[in-house]
Design a protein around this motif. Structure first.
Motif, PDB file in Angstrom:
ATOM      1  N   LEU A   1     -16.315  21.504 -17.800  1.00 17.23           N
ATOM      2  CA  LEU A   1     -16.637  21.710 -19.776  1.00 17.23           C
ATOM      3  C   LEU A   1     -15.523  20.710 -20.117  1.00 17.23           C
ATOM      4  O   LEU A   1     -15.659  20.048 -21.198  1.00 17.23           O
ATOM      5  CB  LEU A   1     -16.511  23.020 -19.550  1.00 17.23           C
ATOM      6  CG  LEU A   1     -16.686  23.495 -21.270  1.00 17.23           C
ATOM      7  CD1 LEU A   1     -17.700  22.862 -21.863  1.00 17.23           C
ATOM      8  CD2 LEU A   1     -16.546  25.001 -21.710  1.00 17.23           C
ATOM      9  N   GLN A   2     -14.225  20.820 -19.732  1.00 19.13           N
ATOM     10  CA  GLN A   2     -13.154  20.151 -20.286  1.00 19.13           C
ATOM     11  C   GLN A   2     -13.684  18.659 -20.381  1.00 19.13           C
ATOM     12  O   GLN A   2     -13.249  17.904 -21.210  1.00 19.13           O
ATOM     13  CB  GLN A   2     -11.840  20.331 -19.571  1.00 19.13           C
ATOM     14  CG  GLN A   2     -11.350  21.661 -20.086  1.00 19.13           C
ATOM     15  CD  GLN A   2     -10.216  22.171 -19.093  1.00 19.13           C
ATOM     16  OE1 GLN A   2      -9.909  21.447 -18.239  1.00 19.13           O
ATOM     17  NE2 GLN A   2      -9.454  23.174 -19.432  1.00 19.13           N
ATOM     18  N   PHE A   3     -14.162  18.072 -19.281  1.00 19.75           N
ATOM     19  CA  PHE A   3     -14.584  16.510 -19.137  1.00 19.75           C
ATOM     20  C   PHE A   3     -15.510  16.299 -20.271  1.00 19.75           C
ATOM     21  O   PHE A   3     -15.402  15.344 -21.088  1.00 19.75           O
ATOM     22  CB  PHE A   3     -14.928  16.181 -17.729  1.00 19.75           C
ATOM     23  CG  PHE A   3     -15.559  15.078 -17.752  1.00 19.75           C
ATOM     24  CD1 PHE A   3     -14.565  13.782 -17.676  1.00 19.75           C
ATOM     25  CD2 PHE A   3     -16.874  14.682 -17.567  1.00 19.75           C
ATOM     26  CE1 PHE A   3     -15.291  12.473 -17.602  1.00 19.75           C
ATOM     27  CE2 PHE A   3     -17.580  13.461 -17.592  1.00 19.75           C
ATOM     28  CZ  PHE A   3     -16.454  12.285 -17.672  1.00 19.75           C
TER      29      PHE A   3
ATOM     30  N   VAL B   1      -7.418  12.180 -16.245  1.00 19.72           N
ATOM     31  CA  VAL B   1      -6.593  13.177 -17.109  1.00 19.72           C
ATOM     32  C   VAL B   1      -6.929  14.236 -17.251  1.00 19.72           C
ATOM     33  O   VAL B   1      -5.867  15.260 -17.060  1.00 19.72           O
ATOM     34  CB  VAL B   1      -6.759  12.346 -18.654  1.00 19.72           C
ATOM     35  CG1 VAL B   1      -5.985  13.231 -19.450  1.00 19.72           C
ATOM     36  CG2 VAL B   1      -6.008  10.982 -18.498  1.00 19.72           C
ATOM     37  N   VAL B   2      -8.324  14.867 -17.320  1.00 16.39           N
ATOM     38  CA  VAL B   2      -8.656  16.104 -17.289  1.00 16.39           C
ATOM     39  C   VAL B   2      -8.370  16.637 -16.083  1.00 16.39           C
ATOM     40  O   VAL B   2      -7.947  18.062 -16.072  1.00 16.39           O
ATOM     41  CB  VAL B   2     -10.140  16.185 -17.596  1.00 16.39           C
ATOM     42  CG1 VAL B   2     -10.848  17.398 -17.173  1.00 16.39           C
ATOM     43  CG2 VAL B   2     -10.383  15.616 -19.007  1.00 16.39           C
ATOM     44  N   THR B   3      -8.547  16.130 -14.921  1.00 19.60           N
ATOM     45  CA  THR B   3      -8.230  16.740 -13.581  1.00 19.60           C
ATOM     46  C   THR B   3      -6.839  16.930 -13.105  1.00 19.60           C
ATOM     47  O   THR B   3      -6.290  17.146 -12.288  1.00 19.60           O
ATOM     48  CB  THR B   3      -9.030  15.986 -12.392  1.00 19.60           C
ATOM     49  OG1 THR B   3      -8.858  14.703 -12.281  1.00 19.60           O
ATOM     50  CG2 THR B   3     -10.629  16.378 -12.894  1.00 19.60           C
TER      51      THR B   3
ATOM     52  N   GLU C   1     -16.792  19.998  -8.772  1.00 23.57           N
ATOM     53  CA  GLU C   1     -16.298  21.578  -8.091  1.00 23.57           C
ATOM     54  C   GLU C   1     -15.762  22.638  -9.038  1.00 23.57           C
ATOM     55  O   GLU C   1     -16.236  23.827  -8.670  1.00 23.57           O
ATOM     56  CB  GLU C   1     -15.356  21.273  -7.062  1.00 23.57           C
ATOM     57  CG  GLU C   1     -15.882  20.648  -5.834  1.00 23.57           C
ATOM     58  CD  GLU C   1     -17.022  21.091  -4.872  1.00 23.57           C
ATOM     59  OE1 GLU C   1     -17.248  22.493  -4.730  1.00 23.57           O
ATOM     60  OE2 GLU C   1     -17.990  20.302  -4.760  1.00 23.57           O
ATOM     61  N   ASP C   2     -15.328  22.220 -10.122  1.00 18.11           N
ATOM     62  CA  ASP C   2     -14.934  23.076 -11.010  1.00 18.11           C
ATOM     63  C   ASP C   2     -15.516  23.020 -12.474  1.00 18.11           C
ATOM     64  O   ASP C   2     -15.442  21.986 -13.357  1.00 18.11           O
ATOM     65  CB  ASP C   2     -13.188  22.760 -11.131  1.00 18.11           C
ATOM     66  CG  ASP C   2     -12.567  23.864 -11.891  1.00 18.11           C
ATOM     67  OD1 ASP C   2     -13.127  24.332 -12.988  1.00 18.11           O
ATOM     68  OD2 ASP C   2     -11.484  23.996 -11.884  1.00 18.11           O
TER      69      ASP C   2
END
Length: 115
Positions: free
Chosen positions: A63-65, A41-43, A57-58
């Motif tokens: 951080l969102q994860f 969902v995050v990605t 990689e990001d």
């Protein structure tokens, strides 16, 4: 080890609570599925492998994860606690029946003992 569990463990550096939720839990596959679903969902990735690679990689998505995992931590922790309670209830039932849990006693006592 199930593929989703392995993938979920690869995300542990980004949300350390994952290790506790997965290890020693009979519902490890279910917890791993939730962790991977959160990563997808995050990605926005459709495949679990891609979601893990994108998070690695990001830094912003990492951080969102982490934040998403913190939001879901209580629900996942409850799955862990239910599993632990079931194990304790089983030991109580064994004790009431006059039996011993030799495996648990051996694990608690120290080094592995041949059973």
């Amino acid at each position: 080890m199930a593929p989703l569990i392995t993938l979920a463990l690869k995300l542990a550096p980004f949300a350390p609570g994952i290790l506790k939720l997965i290890t020693g839990n009979d519902k490890a596959s279910e917890v791993a599925t939730h962790v991977i679903d959160i990563a997808k969902v995050v990605t926005g990735a459709k495949e679990p492998d891609n979601a893990v690679a994108i998070i690695k990689e990001d830094p912003i998505l990492a951080l969102q994860f982490k934040l998403a995992m913190e939001d879901r931590h209580q629900a996942l922790a409850n799955m862990y606690l239910v599993d632990t309670q079931n194990a304790r209830a089983r030991d109580v039932q064994l004790a009431l029946a006059g039996q011993k849990n030799h495996r648990a006693n051996a694990l608690a006592a120290g080094p592995p003992v041949p059973i």
